[in-house]
Design a protein around this motif. Sequence first.
Motif, PDB file in Angstrom:
ATOM      1  N   PHE A  27     -20.627 -16.445 -35.886  1.00 32.41           N
ATOM      2  CA  PHE A  27     -20.392 -15.512 -36.987  1.00 32.41           C
ATOM      3  C   PHE A  27     -20.003 -16.281 -38.251  1.00 32.41           C
ATOM      4  CE2 PHE A  27     -19.142 -11.999 -33.812  1.00 32.41           C
ATOM      5  CZ  PHE A  27     -20.414 -11.441 -33.858  1.00 32.41           C
ATOM      6  N   TYR A  28     -19.129 -17.270 -38.073  1.00 36.35           N
ATOM      7  CA  TYR A  28     -18.645 -18.045 -39.212  1.00 36.35           C
ATOM      8  C   TYR A  28     -19.774 -18.869 -39.826  1.00 36.35           C
ATOM      9  CZ  TYR A  28     -15.171 -20.826 -41.843  1.00 36.35           C
ATOM     10  OH  TYR A  28     -14.432 -21.438 -42.819  1.00 36.35           O
ATOM     11  N   GLU A  29     -20.614 -19.470 -38.972  1.00 38.35           N
ATOM     12  CA  GLU A  29     -21.749 -20.236 -39.477  1.00 38.35           C
ATOM     13  C   GLU A  29     -22.681 -19.352 -40.310  1.00 38.35           C
ATOM     14  OE1 GLU A  29     -23.822 -22.773 -36.651  1.00 38.35           O
ATOM     15  OE2 GLU A  29     -22.075 -22.653 -35.316  1.00 38.35           O
ATOM     16  N   ALA A  30     -22.851 -18.105 -39.859  1.00 37.96           N
ATOM     17  CA  ALA A  30     -23.751 -17.183 -40.551  1.00 37.96           C
ATOM     18  C   ALA A  30     -23.125 -16.585 -41.805  1.00 37.96           C
ATOM     19  CB  ALA A  30     -24.178 -16.065 -39.601  1.00 37.96           C
TER      20      ALA A  30
ATOM     21  N   SER B 190      -8.265 -22.460 -39.190  1.00 35.14           N
ATOM     22  CA  SER B 190      -7.492 -22.549 -40.428  1.00 35.14           C
ATOM     23  C   SER B 190      -7.030 -21.178 -40.877  1.00 35.14           C
ATOM     24  CB  SER B 190      -8.325 -23.185 -41.551  1.00 35.14           C
ATOM     25  OG  SER B 190      -8.596 -24.531 -41.275  1.00 35.14           O
ATOM     26  N   GLY B 191      -5.975 -21.176 -41.647  1.00 37.37           N
ATOM     27  CA  GLY B 191      -5.468 -19.964 -42.270  1.00 37.37           C
ATOM     28  C   GLY B 191      -4.661 -20.358 -43.490  1.00 37.37           C
ATOM     29  N   GLY B 192      -4.214 -19.359 -44.230  1.00 38.21           N
ATOM     30  CA  GLY B 192      -3.332 -19.626 -45.364  1.00 38.21           C
ATOM     31  C   GLY B 192      -4.032 -19.860 -46.680  1.00 38.21           C
ATOM     32  N   ALA B 193      -5.335 -20.150 -46.641  1.00 34.23           N
ATOM     33  CA  ALA B 193      -6.089 -20.397 -47.860  1.00 34.23           C
ATOM     34  C   ALA B 193      -7.571 -20.352 -47.531  1.00 34.23           C
ATOM     35  CB  ALA B 193      -5.726 -21.771 -48.448  1.00 34.23           C
ATOM     36  N   PRO B 194      -8.430 -20.114 -48.533  1.00 33.52           N
ATOM     37  CA  PRO B 194      -9.875 -20.116 -48.282  1.00 33.52           C
ATOM     38  C   PRO B 194     -10.365 -21.520 -47.925  1.00 33.52           C
ATOM     39  CG  PRO B 194      -9.337 -19.074 -50.397  1.00 33.52           C
ATOM     40  CD  PRO B 194      -8.104 -19.771 -49.925  1.00 33.52           C
TER      41      PRO B 194
ATOM     42  N   ASN C 194       2.406 -10.208 -41.047  1.00 36.08           N
ATOM     43  CA  ASN C 194       2.659 -11.159 -39.967  1.00 36.08           C
ATOM     44  C   ASN C 194       1.385 -11.915 -39.590  1.00 36.08           C
ATOM     45  OD1 ASN C 194       5.606 -11.062 -39.014  1.00 36.08           O
ATOM     46  ND2 ASN C 194       5.078  -8.905 -39.305  1.00 36.08           N
ATOM     47  N   ALA C 195       0.629 -12.281 -40.646  1.00 42.95           N
ATOM     48  CA  ALA C 195      -0.567 -13.134 -40.576  1.00 42.95           C
ATOM     49  C   ALA C 195      -1.799 -12.422 -40.034  1.00 42.95           C
ATOM     50  CB  ALA C 195      -0.300 -14.410 -39.767  1.00 42.95           C
ATOM     51  N   ILE C 196      -1.752 -11.111 -39.865  1.00 46.36           N
ATOM     52  CA  ILE C 196      -2.902 -10.367 -39.355  1.00 46.36           C
ATOM     53  C   ILE C 196      -3.700  -9.757 -40.503  1.00 46.36           C
ATOM     54  CG2 ILE C 196      -3.595  -8.320 -38.022  1.00 46.36           C
ATOM     55  CD1 ILE C 196      -2.809 -10.747 -36.326  1.00 46.36           C
ATOM     56  N   GLY C 197      -5.021  -9.783 -40.391  1.00 47.39           N
ATOM     57  CA  GLY C 197      -5.890  -9.176 -41.397  1.00 47.39           C
ATOM     58  C   GLY C 197      -7.326  -9.220 -40.951  1.00 47.39           C
ATOM     59  N   ALA C 198      -7.920 -10.413 -40.978  1.00 51.09           N
ATOM     60  CA  ALA C 198      -9.302 -10.595 -40.543  1.00 51.09           C
ATOM     61  C   ALA C 198      -9.443 -11.990 -39.960  1.00 51.09           C
ATOM     62  CB  ALA C 198     -10.263 -10.401 -41.710  1.00 51.09           C
ATOM     63  N   THR C 199     -10.452 -12.152 -39.108  1.00 57.34           N
ATOM     64  CA  THR C 199     -10.677 -13.457 -38.492  1.00 57.34           C
ATOM     65  C   THR C 199     -12.160 -13.642 -38.228  1.00 57.34           C
ATOM     66  OG1 THR C 199     -10.012 -14.919 -36.663  1.00 57.34           O
ATOM     67  CG2 THR C 199     -10.340 -12.600 -36.132  1.00 57.34           C
ATOM     68  N   ILE C 200     -12.579 -14.910 -38.218  1.00 56.25           N
ATOM     69  CA  ILE C 200     -13.987 -15.230 -37.991  1.00 56.25           C
ATOM     70  C   ILE C 200     -14.068 -16.602 -37.323  1.00 56.25           C
ATOM     71  CG2 ILE C 200     -14.346 -16.351 -40.237  1.00 56.25           C
ATOM     72  CD1 ILE C 200     -17.099 -14.946 -40.338  1.00 56.25           C
TER      73      ILE C 200
ATOM     74  N   GLY D 123     -12.989 -21.946 -37.012  1.00 59.03           N
ATOM     75  CA  GLY D 123     -12.512 -20.585 -37.230  1.00 59.03           C
ATOM     76  C   GLY D 123     -11.684 -20.491 -38.498  1.00 59.03           C
ATOM     77  N   LEU D 124     -11.559 -19.261 -38.995  1.00 60.14           N
ATOM     78  CA  LEU D 124     -10.784 -19.015 -40.216  1.00 60.14           C
ATOM     79  C   LEU D 124     -10.121 -17.654 -40.093  1.00 60.14           C
ATOM     80  CD1 LEU D 124     -10.225 -20.091 -43.158  1.00 60.14           C
ATOM     81  CD2 LEU D 124     -12.153 -18.678 -43.881  1.00 60.14           C
ATOM     82  N   GLY D 125      -8.893 -17.563 -40.552  1.00 58.74           N
ATOM     83  CA  GLY D 125      -8.182 -16.294 -40.501  1.00 58.74           C
ATOM     84  C   GLY D 125      -7.610 -15.924 -41.851  1.00 58.74           C
ATOM     85  N   TYR D 126      -7.426 -14.632 -42.055  1.00 62.78           N
ATOM     86  CA  TYR D 126      -6.821 -14.122 -43.289  1.00 62.78           C
ATOM     87  C   TYR D 126      -5.686 -13.174 -42.912  1.00 62.78           C
ATOM     88  CZ  TYR D 126      -6.207 -10.864 -47.213  1.00 62.78           C
ATOM     89  OH  TYR D 126      -5.672 -10.073 -48.206  1.00 62.78           O
ATOM     90  N   GLY D 127      -4.543 -13.397 -43.497  1.00 60.15           N
ATOM     91  CA  GLY D 127      -3.400 -12.526 -43.294  1.00 60.15           C
ATOM     92  C   GLY D 127      -2.329 -12.910 -44.296  1.00 60.15           C
ATOM     93  N   LEU D 128      -1.246 -12.175 -44.299  1.00 59.60           N
ATOM     94  CA  LEU D 128      -0.164 -12.424 -45.248  1.00 59.60           C
ATOM     95  C   LEU D 128       1.167 -12.395 -44.512  1.00 59.60           C
ATOM     96  CD1 LEU D 128      -2.336 -10.137 -46.582  1.00 59.60           C
ATOM     97  CD2 LEU D 128      -1.147 -10.893 -48.623  1.00 59.60           C
ATOM     98  N   THR D 129       2.213 -12.881 -45.166  1.00 57.79           N
ATOM     99  CA  THR D 129       3.543 -12.771 -44.580  1.00 57.79           C
ATOM    100  C   THR D 129       3.866 -11.311 -44.291  1.00 57.79           C
ATOM    101  OG1 THR D 129       4.217 -14.672 -45.925  1.00 57.79           O
ATOM    102  CG2 THR D 129       5.971 -13.384 -44.904  1.00 57.79           C
ATOM    103  N   GLU D 130       3.455 -10.426 -45.202  1.00 50.86           N
ATOM    104  CA  GLU D 130       3.747  -8.996 -45.055  1.00 50.86           C
ATOM    105  C   GLU D 130       3.024  -8.356 -43.875  1.00 50.86           C
ATOM    106  OE1 GLU D 130       4.236  -9.777 -49.545  1.00 50.86           O
ATOM    107  OE2 GLU D 130       3.026 -10.550 -47.879  1.00 50.86           O
TER     108      GLU D 130
END
Length: 576
Positions: free
Chosen positions: A385-388, A342-346, A375-381, A366-373
């Motif tokens: 790791f995500y379970e923890a 998923s991405g785009g929102a918590p 190009n969707a890159i920022g952080a990922t899990i 999985g979950l990702g964080y990024g913005l249009t500015e």
Amino acid sequence: MLRDDQIRSDLAKLKEIVAAHKAPQADLATHREIIGGIEYDVFTKAPPNLYELYRKGLQSADETFLVYQEDRYTFAETLDRAARMGRILINNYRIVSGDRIAICARNSPEWCIAYMAITMVGAIVVPMNSWWKGSEINYGLSDSGSKMAIVDQARFNEIEPFINSLQLDIIIIKPEKSVPFPEFNTVIENVPPLTNEEVSELNVKPEDHSTIMYTSGSTGHPKGVLSTHRNIINALYTWRFVKEINEILRPELVEKNPKNQPALLANVPLFHVTGSHAQFLASFVYLRKFVMMYKWDATDALQLIEKEKISVFHGVPTMTWEIMQSEKFRETDLSSLRGVQSGGAPRPPEHLKMMLEMFPSKAIPGLGYGLTETNAIGATISGKFYEAKPHSTGRPTPPVSAVKITDDDGKELGPNKVGEICIKGPSVMKGYWNMPEATAAVLKDGWFATGDLGMLDDLGFLVILDRAKDIVIRGGENIGCADVEYAIAEHPAVNEVSVFGIPDERLGEVPYATVMLKPKSELSMDELVQFLRQRIAAFKVPQHIEFQYEQLPRIASGKIAKKELRESVIKKFSNT
């Protein structure tokens, strides 16, 4: 679940893997390059432009690429059709490098082919929000200075009143009635495609502009985010890098002899970076089948997962929640799934717990964080790791991007200190289209100030806490509160208004409006909703509206106390 000492051990392994992948001989090697006077790490062997990315699909030329209802196109057929449209753009419409061409339509193969053709010939593609109303589309077309628009029937109906003033060429995708403009598929019939030599002669460079994508912000009209070919391609190769190191870190999860071609369910609009980048363009990198939905429906999604052997389900968190709630969930064959991202929102942590219980064990969350500015890159899990760390959106995406937290003066903060999230890397936009002051306000020495508030914990995991920008994220769709406030304020019965987001179990957030009416005026929610639907896209219209005749509360500066209003509304809802 991983303990902190296990996480540290895995992170040490991860650091070694990243270092090995950055070696000069590696396919995902990186080097330092000066771009616009600022030094960045960039992928050495990445394609120089999007056309060369499309050509990578020819490695699986006869494999299915685009799927939409009854339409199926291979990688080779898709590139052929894009090259035909490329010739039409050059020969019939005299499109040259830097010209802007808008696409405003629902997801379809034609949308994808148009995007490819536009960027192939060095023009700038302007993906328009297909949920916008006519006046909003008119703004985007005018602001971008688009020379052409490729639209479907519904969007043509919206912009028809503005066509004469816009003075732009139009191509229509499968018109439903007679229109005085050519049809997309008819135009490319019996037209020879541009040859590889002809496209190469156009000499599209990494720093040439490729896209203008409009994003809702906190200051009214959307801003056009201008990106280059390099910006987008480095984002795509970042995801490839992350995928490869995760497979090395967790080899037991790699399918040894996959029976089916990788496949992704395209369930979000292509005018978002999630749809256009993480889903569509990334499919060239992974040689992946791209299965498009007519519109989002949880039951239809489950049917397509089973029928098309979908390996990656990727969308906003709301979609994952909805398919888990579907009565068809448990009777659907989900064995092909390898990732539920998923991405785009918590994503609420309780949703993750449900996913771990209900999806097959090989379907890694999985979950990702990024913005249009960015190009969707920022952080990922993802995975363990995500379970923890279910409250985190992950670690900064390696190897060419960086994240830091700063205070109000721009000073970098240490672990567990809350401040503004800033991102640097070659995927960060060139700037806002024709808005140098707005660009300068958020871009400093290559760092993009996101407007989001968060912290990096002791292990380097990013936790997003709030937004400095005045926006609501409804099911992954950004809503500028000021944009909605301006529209409400146009009603003659309204004195003042404040719009903010409140929590929603399904959509994450929904817009709420507190409206002060003028003395002796009367206005119902239904009347205001109908008024707004003529002015702004339906997803922006508040789902809850509260009317009053008293002035809205103020802070010391005289501004409306939006935070106080929001907290009181949330408290009221929690007590009902």
